[in-house]
Design a protein around this motif. Structure first.
Motif, PDB file in Angstrom:
ATOM      1  N   PRO A  79      33.567 -84.980 -67.770  1.00 20.88           N
ATOM      2  CA  PRO A  79      34.970 -85.067 -68.192  1.00 20.88           C
ATOM      3  C   PRO A  79      35.181 -84.808 -69.688  1.00 20.88           C
ATOM      4  O   PRO A  79      36.149 -84.142 -70.065  1.00 20.88           O
ATOM      5  N   ALA A  80      34.275 -85.287 -70.533  1.00 23.77           N
ATOM      6  CA  ALA A  80      34.434 -85.066 -71.983  1.00 23.77           C
ATOM      7  C   ALA A  80      34.322 -83.580 -72.311  1.00 23.77           C
ATOM      8  O   ALA A  80      35.075 -83.061 -73.146  1.00 23.77           O
ATOM      9  N   ALA A  81      33.398 -82.871 -71.658  1.00 26.35           N
ATOM     10  CA  ALA A  81      33.239 -81.435 -71.893  1.00 26.35           C
ATOM     11  C   ALA A  81      34.490 -80.673 -71.449  1.00 26.35           C
ATOM     12  O   ALA A  81      34.941 -79.758 -72.139  1.00 26.35           O
ATOM     13  N   VAL A  82      35.038 -81.053 -70.321  1.00 33.31           N
ATOM     14  CA  VAL A  82      36.251 -80.388 -69.822  1.00 33.31           C
ATOM     15  C   VAL A  82      37.417 -80.671 -70.760  1.00 33.31           C
ATOM     16  O   VAL A  82      38.197 -79.766 -71.082  1.00 33.31           O
TER      17      VAL A  82
ATOM     18  N   LYS B  46      15.332 -80.545 -61.697  1.00 35.70           N
ATOM     19  CA  LYS B  46      16.318 -81.611 -61.929  1.00 35.70           C
ATOM     20  C   LYS B  46      16.411 -81.993 -63.404  1.00 35.70           C
ATOM     21  O   LYS B  46      17.482 -82.319 -63.898  1.00 35.70           O
ATOM     22  N   ALA B  47      15.281 -81.946 -64.105  1.00 34.95           N
ATOM     23  CA  ALA B  47      15.281 -82.298 -65.525  1.00 34.95           C
ATOM     24  C   ALA B  47      16.137 -81.334 -66.347  1.00 34.95           C
ATOM     25  O   ALA B  47      16.609 -81.689 -67.422  1.00 34.95           O
ATOM     26  N   ASP B  48      16.339 -80.120 -65.854  1.00 37.89           N
ATOM     27  CA  ASP B  48      17.205 -79.147 -66.513  1.00 37.89           C
ATOM     28  C   ASP B  48      18.626 -79.209 -65.967  1.00 37.89           C
ATOM     29  O   ASP B  48      19.603 -79.130 -66.719  1.00 37.89           O
TER      30      ASP B  48
ATOM     31  N   TYR C 136      22.486 -80.333 -67.789  1.00 38.73           N
ATOM     32  CA  TYR C 136      23.394 -79.190 -67.837  1.00 38.73           C
ATOM     33  C   TYR C 136      24.729 -79.532 -67.163  1.00 38.73           C
ATOM     34  O   TYR C 136      25.802 -79.225 -67.694  1.00 38.73           O
ATOM     35  N   LEU C 137      24.663 -80.150 -65.996  1.00 37.10           N
ATOM     36  CA  LEU C 137      25.892 -80.519 -65.291  1.00 37.10           C
ATOM     37  C   LEU C 137      26.741 -81.467 -66.125  1.00 37.10           C
ATOM     38  O   LEU C 137      27.965 -81.305 -66.202  1.00 37.10           O
ATOM     39  N   ASP C 138      26.103 -82.442 -66.762  1.00 35.52           N
ATOM     40  CA  ASP C 138      26.849 -83.380 -67.602  1.00 35.52           C
ATOM     41  C   ASP C 138      27.462 -82.671 -68.806  1.00 35.52           C
ATOM     42  O   ASP C 138      28.617 -82.905 -69.157  1.00 35.52           O
TER      43      ASP C 138
ATOM     44  N   LEU D 122      35.492 -80.865 -59.718  1.00 38.77           N
ATOM     45  CA  LEU D 122      35.554 -79.572 -59.030  1.00 38.77           C
ATOM     46  C   LEU D 122      34.526 -78.602 -59.609  1.00 38.77           C
ATOM     47  O   LEU D 122      33.818 -77.919 -58.862  1.00 38.77           O
ATOM     48  N   GLY D 123      34.410 -78.551 -60.918  1.00 36.65           N
ATOM     49  CA  GLY D 123      33.447 -77.651 -61.548  1.00 36.65           C
ATOM     50  C   GLY D 123      32.017 -77.978 -61.167  1.00 36.65           C
ATOM     51  O   GLY D 123      31.234 -77.088 -60.811  1.00 36.65           O
ATOM     52  N   ARG D 124      31.687 -79.251 -61.214  1.00 38.21           N
ATOM     53  CA  ARG D 124      30.334 -79.686 -60.850  1.00 38.21           C
ATOM     54  C   ARG D 124      30.031 -79.341 -59.393  1.00 38.21           C
ATOM     55  O   ARG D 124      28.995 -78.777 -59.070  1.00 38.21           O
ATOM     56  N   ARG D 125      30.967 -79.668 -58.516  1.00 35.73           N
ATOM     57  CA  ARG D 125      30.781 -79.431 -57.085  1.00 35.73           C
ATOM     58  C   ARG D 125      30.662 -77.938 -56.783  1.00 35.73           C
ATOM     59  O   ARG D 125      29.770 -77.519 -56.034  1.00 35.73           O
ATOM     60  N   THR D 126      31.525 -77.117 -57.364  1.00 35.68           N
ATOM     61  CA  THR D 126      31.468 -75.692 -57.060  1.00 35.68           C
ATOM     62  C   THR D 126      30.222 -75.044 -57.652  1.00 35.68           C
ATOM     63  O   THR D 126      29.651 -74.137 -57.040  1.00 35.68           O
TER      64      THR D 126
END
Length: 177
Positions: free
Chosen positions: A54-57, A41-43, A47-49, A20-24
């Motif tokens: 999941p590990a960050a969340v 994209k290289a940035d 950043y998204l990962d 949800l976080g990535r999508r929003t």
């Protein structure tokens, strides 16, 4: 909105919250019908990962002194908010201050009042867990969010550059109290 449940997030919610976080984030900041920020994209991808993997969340869900809430309907996550110890770079920030880190609402659930409800829950929680002012970082181009926060007593207290990889978003630091 009576069929929407707002509750504290749990560790077992991490994978769905990450999605949800990535999508929003993408819908809000990258999509053509959002703010259309041209992140390289290289940035963007690392950043998204780092921010929405999941590990960050899981780390944020387990973080001492933080709160995490989500809104769901029939098992589908629609929105979430996260608050915790302030990490904004402001000279008046002190240990014990609280920061609203994120409120994200899926585009299919916008207009239901979920963002405002999650903001109220977050602010109540932050006030009981803060020794000082409350803080919010908001993208300088997000006028709708700035207006909402101003209606809840937040005022601009500074500016900083928020890193998305090597890209820098110009952000405002808002403070209440």
């Amino acid at each position: 909105m009576t069929d929407v449940l707002i509750r504290p997030a749990r560790l077992e919610d991490a994978d769905a919250l990450a999605e949800l976080g990535r999508r929003t984030f993408l819908d809000t900041f990258v999509a053509a019908d959002g703010f259309a920020i041209p992140y390289p994209k290289a940035d963007l991808l690392p950043y998204l990962d780092d921010s929405f993997g999941p590990a960050a969340v899981r780390r944020r869900l387990e973080e001492e002194g933080s709160g995490y809430w989500l809104a769901e309907r029939a098992g589908r996550f629609l929105a979430y908010a996260n608050a915790g110890p302030n990490g904004l770079p402001h000279p008046d920030a002190r240990p014990g201050d609280q920061e609203l880190r994120r409120i994200y609402v899926d585009k299919t659930a916008q207009g239901l009042g979920l963002g405002t409800k999650l903001l109220a829950i977050s602010l109540d929680w932050m006030e009981t867990h803060s020794a000082g002012p409350l803080w919010i970082g908001v993208w300088s181009g997000n006028l709708k969010a700035q207006k909402l926060y101003a209606a809840h007593g937040f005022e601009k207290a500074g500016e900083y550059e928020y890193p998305v990889g090597a890209w820098r978003d110009h952000e405002f630091i808002l403070r209440r109290g």
